[in-house]
Design a protein around this motif. Structure first.
Motif, short mmCIF file in Angstrom:
data_model
loop_
_atom_site.label_atom_id
_atom_site.label_comp_id
_atom_site.label_asym_id
_atom_site.label_seq_id
_atom_site.Cartn_x
_atom_site.Cartn_y
_atom_site.Cartn_z
N MET A 1 0.80 -1.22 -0.07
CA MET A 1 -0.17 -0.21 0.06
C MET A 1 0.93 1.27 0.09
N THR A 2 1.84 1.23 0.92
CA THR A 2 2.59 2.50 0.85
C THR A 2 3.43 2.63 -0.43
N SER A 3 3.90 1.54 -0.87
CA SER A 3 4.64 1.58 -2.16
C SER A 3 3.83 2.25 -3.17
N VAL A 4 2.54 2.05 -3.29
CA VAL A 4 1.66 2.71 -4.55
C VAL A 4 1.45 4.06 -4.17
N ARG A 5 1.18 4.73 -2.81
CA ARG A 5 1.04 5.81 -2.52
C ARG A 5 2.26 6.71 -2.99
N ARG A 6 3.54 5.93 -2.33
CA ARG A 6 4.70 6.59 -2.74
C ARG A 6 5.03 7.02 -4.21
N ALA A 7 4.67 5.96 -5.05
CA ALA A 7 4.85 6.22 -6.33
C ALA A 7 3.87 6.99 -6.83
N VAL A 8 2.59 7.14 -6.57
CA VAL A 8 1.67 7.91 -7.32
C VAL A 8 1.64 9.21 -6.36
N PHE A 9 1.56 9.63 -5.14
CA PHE A 9 1.72 10.73 -4.48
C PHE A 9 2.81 11.55 -4.44
N ILE A 10 3.93 10.97 -3.85
CA ILE A 10 5.17 11.44 -3.70
C ILE A 10 6.12 11.63 -4.71
N GLU A 11 6.23 10.48 -5.42
CA GLU A 11 7.16 10.76 -6.83
C GLU A 11 6.36 11.23 -7.98
N GLN A 13 3.30 13.07 -8.23
CA GLN A 13 2.65 14.18 -8.04
C GLN A 13 3.42 15.14 -7.11
N ASN A 14 4.50 15.09 -6.50
CA ASN A 14 5.51 15.88 -5.66
C ASN A 14 4.63 16.10 -4.43
N VAL A 15 3.91 15.24 -3.76
CA VAL A 15 3.42 15.75 -2.58
C VAL A 15 4.38 15.41 -1.49
N PRO A 16 4.62 16.18 -0.57
CA PRO A 16 5.61 16.09 0.42
C PRO A 16 5.37 14.68 1.38
N GLU A 17 6.34 13.96 1.64
CA GLU A 17 6.38 12.84 2.47
C GLU A 17 5.49 13.12 3.60
N SER A 18 5.90 14.37 4.27
CA SER A 18 5.43 14.49 5.70
C SER A 18 3.75 14.65 5.64
N ILE A 19 3.23 15.08 4.29
CA ILE A 19 1.66 15.18 4.32
C ILE A 19 1.17 13.84 3.95
#
Length: 123
Positions: A1-11, A13-19
């Motif tokens: 789950m975290t790997s998908v969210r990391r790929a989509v949101f953080i990588e 869409q450039n959402v900060p990891e802290s958010i």
């Protein structure tokens, strides 16, 4: 789950990891979509008040009905647990998807993690 969210949101869409990693996962019910080899390709969560969020599908798997199935699974779980008020803070670019699922926008657009969002609720 975290790997998908990391790929989509953080990588992507450039959402900060802290958010993105907001510490609320343990308070939510999660769904995870996998490919035929069991690899995670999509995820979403819902809190105990019917707020659906952190919905993400890897880019190459989008437009295949995976998001729709995850939303349906979350709402089915919610209904079994007496939740009837489903809502989401949708990225403006995803409003059409949620409208097809029966959600309607309310309120004004707002910025979250530098991305335009609008609240939506199930009709």
């Amino acid at each position: 789950m975290t790997s998908v969210r990391r790929a989509v949101f953080i990588e992507e869409q450039n959402v900060p990891e802290s958010i993105e990693l907001d510490g609320k996962d343990s308070d939510c019910f999660h769904v995870l979509a996998s490919d035929t080899k069991g690899r995670p390709i999509g995820t979403a969560r819902m809190n105990g008040k019917g707020k659906i969020g952190r919905m993400a599908v890897l880019k190459k798997y989008r437009r295949r009905g995976i998001g729709r199935k995850m939303i349906q699974a979350l709402m089915n779980h919610g209904r079994k647990n007496s939740i009837t008020d489903f809502h989401v803070s949708s990225q403006v670019t995803a409003v059409g998807f949620y409208k097809k699922m029966g959600f309607e926008p309310f309120g004004k657009e707002f910025l979250e993690a530098g991305i335009k969002h609008i609240n939506m609720k199930l009709k």
